[in-house]
Design a protein around this motif. Structure first.
Motif, PDB file in Angstrom:
ATOM      1  N   PHE A   2      23.418  50.772  32.597  1.00 18.26           N
ATOM      2  CA  PHE A   2      24.195  49.796  31.814  1.00 18.26           C
ATOM      3  C   PHE A   2      25.684  50.062  32.038  1.00 18.26           C
ATOM      4  O   PHE A   2      26.184  51.150  31.746  1.00 18.26           O
ATOM      5  N   THR A   3      26.366  49.071  32.595  1.00 16.00           N
ATOM      6  CA  THR A   3      27.789  49.185  32.917  1.00 16.00           C
ATOM      7  C   THR A   3      28.567  48.144  32.121  1.00 16.00           C
ATOM      8  O   THR A   3      28.151  46.983  32.056  1.00 16.00           O
ATOM      9  N   ILE A   4      29.666  48.571  31.557  1.00 14.43           N
ATOM     10  CA  ILE A   4      30.535  47.625  30.834  1.00 14.43           C
ATOM     11  C   ILE A   4      31.844  47.512  31.611  1.00 14.43           C
ATOM     12  O   ILE A   4      32.429  48.536  31.995  1.00 14.43           O
ATOM     13  N   ILE A   5      32.251  46.279  31.834  1.00 16.65           N
ATOM     14  CA  ILE A   5      33.509  46.047  32.552  1.00 16.65           C
ATOM     15  C   ILE A   5      34.489  45.343  31.620  1.00 16.65           C
ATOM     16  O   ILE A   5      34.167  44.285  31.065  1.00 16.65           O
ATOM     17  N   THR A   6      35.653  45.943  31.432  1.00  9.98           N
ATOM     18  CA  THR A   6      36.643  45.273  30.575  1.00  9.98           C
ATOM     19  C   THR A   6      38.016  45.245  31.257  1.00  9.98           C
ATOM     20  O   THR A   6      38.299  46.052  32.139  1.00  9.98           O
ATOM     21  N   GLY A   7      38.845  44.328  30.817  1.00  9.01           N
ATOM     22  CA  GLY A   7      40.222  44.251  31.294  1.00  9.01           C
ATOM     23  C   GLY A   7      41.057  45.261  30.521  1.00  9.01           C
ATOM     24  O   GLY A   7      40.961  45.350  29.301  1.00  9.01           O
ATOM     25  N   ALA A   8      41.890  46.030  31.238  1.00 15.33           N
ATOM     26  CA  ALA A   8      42.626  47.122  30.589  1.00 15.33           C
ATOM     27  C   ALA A   8      44.009  46.718  30.119  1.00 15.33           C
ATOM     28  O   ALA A   8      44.694  47.516  29.496  1.00 15.33           O
ATOM     29  N   GLN A   9      44.428  45.470  30.422  1.00 11.30           N
ATOM     30  CA  GLN A   9      45.797  45.089  30.066  1.00 11.30           C
ATOM     31  C   GLN A   9      45.786  43.875  29.129  1.00 11.30           C
ATOM     32  O   GLN A   9      45.200  43.941  28.057  1.00 11.30           O
ATOM     33  N   PHE A  10      46.396  42.770  29.560  1.00 10.13           N
ATOM     34  CA  PHE A  10      46.438  41.576  28.690  1.00 10.13           C
ATOM     35  C   PHE A  10      45.618  40.427  29.275  1.00 10.13           C
ATOM     36  O   PHE A  10      45.945  39.257  29.070  1.00 10.13           O
ATOM     37  N   GLY A  11      44.568  40.744  30.009  1.00  7.61           N
ATOM     38  CA  GLY A  11      43.743  39.697  30.612  1.00  7.61           C
ATOM     39  C   GLY A  11      44.193  39.369  32.023  1.00  7.61           C
ATOM     40  O   GLY A  11      45.240  39.829  32.483  1.00  7.61           O
ATOM     41  N   ASP A  12      43.349  38.627  32.737  1.00 14.47           N
ATOM     42  CA  ASP A  12      43.634  38.174  34.100  1.00 14.47           C
ATOM     43  C   ASP A  12      43.849  39.324  35.074  1.00 14.47           C
ATOM     44  O   ASP A  12      44.613  39.207  36.033  1.00 14.47           O
ATOM     45  N   GLU A  13      43.165  40.420  34.852  1.00 10.46           N
ATOM     46  CA  GLU A  13      43.307  41.585  35.725  1.00 10.46           C
ATOM     47  C   GLU A  13      42.538  41.416  37.030  1.00 10.46           C
ATOM     48  O   GLU A  13      42.727  42.185  37.982  1.00 10.46           O
ATOM     49  N   GLY A  14      41.631  40.421  37.054  1.00 15.91           N
ATOM     50  CA  GLY A  14      40.770  40.238  38.227  1.00 15.91           C
ATOM     51  C   GLY A  14      39.323  40.597  37.908  1.00 15.91           C
ATOM     52  O   GLY A  14      38.546  40.982  38.785  1.00 15.91           O
ATOM     53  N   LYS A  15      38.951  40.421  36.629  1.00 17.48           N
ATOM     54  CA  LYS A  15      37.590  40.761  36.202  1.00 17.48           C
ATOM     55  C   LYS A  15      36.560  39.968  36.997  1.00 17.48           C
ATOM     56  O   LYS A  15      35.563  40.510  37.464  1.00 17.48           O
ATOM     57  N   GLY A  16      36.825  38.646  37.124  1.00 18.67           N
ATOM     58  CA  GLY A  16      35.868  37.781  37.829  1.00 18.67           C
ATOM     59  C   GLY A  16      35.602  38.274  39.233  1.00 18.67           C
ATOM     60  O   GLY A  16      34.456  38.397  39.653  1.00 18.67           O
ATOM     61  N   LYS A  17      36.663  38.608  39.942  1.00 20.05           N
ATOM     62  CA  LYS A  17      36.502  39.061  41.321  1.00 20.05           C
ATOM     63  C   LYS A  17      35.671  40.345  41.402  1.00 20.05           C
ATOM     64  O   LYS A  17      34.763  40.462  42.215  1.00 20.05           O
ATOM     65  N   ILE A  18      35.982  41.307  40.539  1.00 19.54           N
ATOM     66  CA  ILE A  18      35.291  42.597  40.627  1.00 19.54           C
ATOM     67  C   ILE A  18      33.843  42.479  40.123  1.00 19.54           C
ATOM     68  O   ILE A  18      32.930  43.075  40.693  1.00 19.54           O
ATOM     69  N   VAL A  19      33.625  41.689  39.086  1.00 22.77           N
ATOM     70  CA  VAL A  19      32.240  41.508  38.607  1.00 22.77           C
ATOM     71  C   VAL A  19      31.403  40.882  39.721  1.00 22.77           C
ATOM     72  O   VAL A  19      30.297  41.334  40.022  1.00 22.77           O
ATOM     73  N   ASP A  20      31.945  39.873  40.380  1.00 20.36           N
ATOM     74  CA  ASP A  20      31.220  39.227  41.481  1.00 20.36           C
ATOM     75  C   ASP A  20      30.903  40.241  42.577  1.00 20.36           C
ATOM     76  O   ASP A  20      29.811  40.243  43.154  1.00 20.36           O
ATOM     77  N   LEU A  21      31.846  41.118  42.820  1.00 18.94           N
ATOM     78  CA  LEU A  21      31.671  42.106  43.880  1.00 18.94           C
ATOM     79  C   LEU A  21      30.568  43.107  43.536  1.00 18.94           C
ATOM     80  O   LEU A  21      29.747  43.472  44.369  1.00 18.94           O
ATOM     81  N   LEU A  22      30.556  43.561  42.289  1.00 18.42           N
ATOM     82  CA  LEU A  22      29.612  44.610  41.894  1.00 18.42           C
ATOM     83  C   LEU A  22      28.251  44.040  41.506  1.00 18.42           C
ATOM     84  O   LEU A  22      27.254  44.755  41.496  1.00 18.42           O
ATOM     85  N   ALA A  23      28.213  42.741  41.184  1.00 18.78           N
ATOM     86  CA  ALA A  23      26.994  42.155  40.602  1.00 18.78           C
ATOM     87  C   ALA A  23      25.802  42.194  41.548  1.00 18.78           C
ATOM     88  O   ALA A  23      24.655  42.084  41.098  1.00 18.78           O
TER      89      ALA A  23
END
Ligand code: GDP
Ligand code: IMO
Ligand code: MG
Length: 424
Positions: A2-23
């Motif tokens: 179980f992996t949790i991915i969150t943005g560490a700043q104020f959003g728009d860090e590139g979550k979509g790109k990295i989730v797609d990559l790791l998914a």
């Protein structure tokens, strides 16, 4: 796993790109909070997908789930599914599950968000998507849940029960209360409810059973750590909890099951909307970063404010999320700057502090203290390994890693899938 991915700043860090990559290594990807205030961009080849509600694992084989902590605008979901299907991405009940208890964003929530924001003397800069008002109703126990939307009689009865109060609230905000019982909108919503009825599921149960069966599950956050409704920069925050613990609470998964917590960290910092941003660059450099990084909101198109890397805020994000690893994004954007600066602390009330003060008013009064590094000129967008980065870019990344004390596992140098490499 179980992996949790969150943005560490104020959003728009590139979550979509990295989730797609790791998914590709995950069986399930689940969104656990927020709504269509989020805009997650995934670039595959020449196609760019802007996802607001559907988890970014949709473009791979993963089953995607929307948890009960999300506030769901069914119209936006339908548009998103239509967009994906146009691109030959199948989104049916075998692929998408939505929790029965998911709160629905009603047209009156959107209206109230707009009215309230317009009336504020000091604005928050919300996305005006009705997010805050949908969450208010959840907490007030006045929400409409997906299971109700999918059942004509229950929906109409629930609306009948809620309407007088909602009408009063809209009138008090200076709006037109007729939106609450607008027949066309009601019929449209009922159609949407029918459409999504087959997707209804128990997200907590699905995830726990998947984990029991040895499957891999990823939780995808929206927004960023410092927009968290409890730990963020109030009042300039969103209305949900955006940090890793919220994934457990909102998806109904015990914290003992968490294996990894991955931070998505931009190589600099951005913020959309109002609120403190100590390292904000209001000069040419800020404009240069905004342009090079395409820093314009995925959801609202607003220009994102840009600033240097803010270590105190990152340290707080590490504490709030318990990160085990970091994906550093948008390093390529800093190419061409003579100097790159890292804010290592703040000058606050005559002292230098290395952790943000708790209150927004105090953060607003902080002056950044910088460590300066020499920049680089080479284009990074084709780099495939850490060793192949220019020396000054390597120095910047290594220094960030040293200062953060959490391993940087992935480095992203462009929006495409191939433009990412593992650091270790
Ligand atoms: P999210 O909300 O965290 O998913 O981020 P957004 O999608 O709103 O914003 C990130 C933007 O940066 C998107 O347009 C991405 O395509 C883009 N992006 C992601 N990673 C990189 C990168 O490493 N370099 C560049 N140049 N763009 C990136
Ligand atoms: P993703 O998931 C950046 C900001 C808004 C505003 C504040 C409150 O793409 O990273 P809201 O509409 O949520 O009540 O607005 O939060 N905000 C975001 N900023 N990225 C987001 O999502 C955001 N979602 C909300 O700009 O300042
Ligand atoms: Mg975004």
């Amino acid at each position: 796993m179980f992996t949790i991915i969150t943005g560490a700043q104020f959003g728009d860090e590139g979550k979509g790109k990295i989730v797609d990559l790791l998914a590709k290594d995950y069986d399930i990807v689940a969104r656990f909070q927020g709504g269509n205030n989020a805009g997650h961009t995934v670039k595959v080849g020449d196609e760019v997908y802007k996802l607001h509600l559907i988890p970014s694992g949709i473009l791979l084989d993963a089953r995607v789930l929307i948890g009960p902590g999300v506030v769901l605008n069914p119209e936006v979901l339908a548009e998103e599914i239509a967009m994906l299907e146009k691109h030959k991405v199948r989104v049916d009940a075998s692929k998408l599950g939505i929790d029965a208890k998911t709160s629905i964003i009603m047209p009156y929530h959107i209206e109230m968000d707009g009215l309230r924001e317009a009336a504020r003397t000091e604005k928050i800069g919300t996305t005006k998507r009705g997010i805050g008002y949908a969450y208010i109703d959840k907490v007030a126990r006045d929400e409409v849940r997906l299971a109700e939307l999918a059942d004509r009689e229950r929906f109409l009865a629930r609306l009948e029960e809620l309407a007088p109060q909602k009408e009063k609230e809209i009138s008090a905000l200076g709006g037109n209360p007729e939106i609450v019982r607008d027949q066309d909108l009601i019929e449209k919503y009922l159609e949407l409810g029918k459409k999504f009825a087959s997707c209804i599921t128990d997200v907590s149960r699905e995830i726990n059973e998947a984990l029991d069966a040895g499957k891999n599950v990823m939780a995808e956050a929206a927004q960023g750590t410092h927009l968290d409704v409890i730990h963020g920069t109030q009042k300039f925050v969103t209305s949900s909890s955006t940090i890793s613990g919220s994934a457990c609470a909102n998806l109904g998964v015990g914290p003992t099951r968490v294996d990894n917590v991955t931070a998505i960290v931009k190589a600099y910092i951005t913020r959309v909307g109002e609120g403190p941003l100590p390292t904000e660059l209001t000069d040419e450099t800020g404009e240069k970063i905004q342009k090079a990084g395409g820093e314009f909101g995925t959801t609202t198109g607003r220009g994102r404010r840009c600033g240097w890397f803010d270590l105190p805020l990152l340290k707080k994000a590490i504490a709030l999320n318990g990160y085990t690893e970091i994906a550093l994004t948008k390093l390529d954007v800093l190419t061409g700057l003579e100097q790159v600066r890292i804010c290592t602390g703040y000058s606050f009330k005559g002292e230098t502090v290395d952790y943000p003060p708790e209150l927004t008013e105090d953060l607003q009064a902080c002056e950044p203290v910088y460590e300066d590094l020499t920049g680089w000129d080479a284009d990074l967008t084709g780099v495939k390994a850490f060793e192949d980065l220019p020396e000054n870019a390597r120095n910047y990344v290594s220094r960030l890693e040293e200062l953060m004390g959490v391993p940087i596992r992935y480095i992203s140098v462009g929006p495409g899938r191939a433009q990412t490499f593992k650091k270790q």
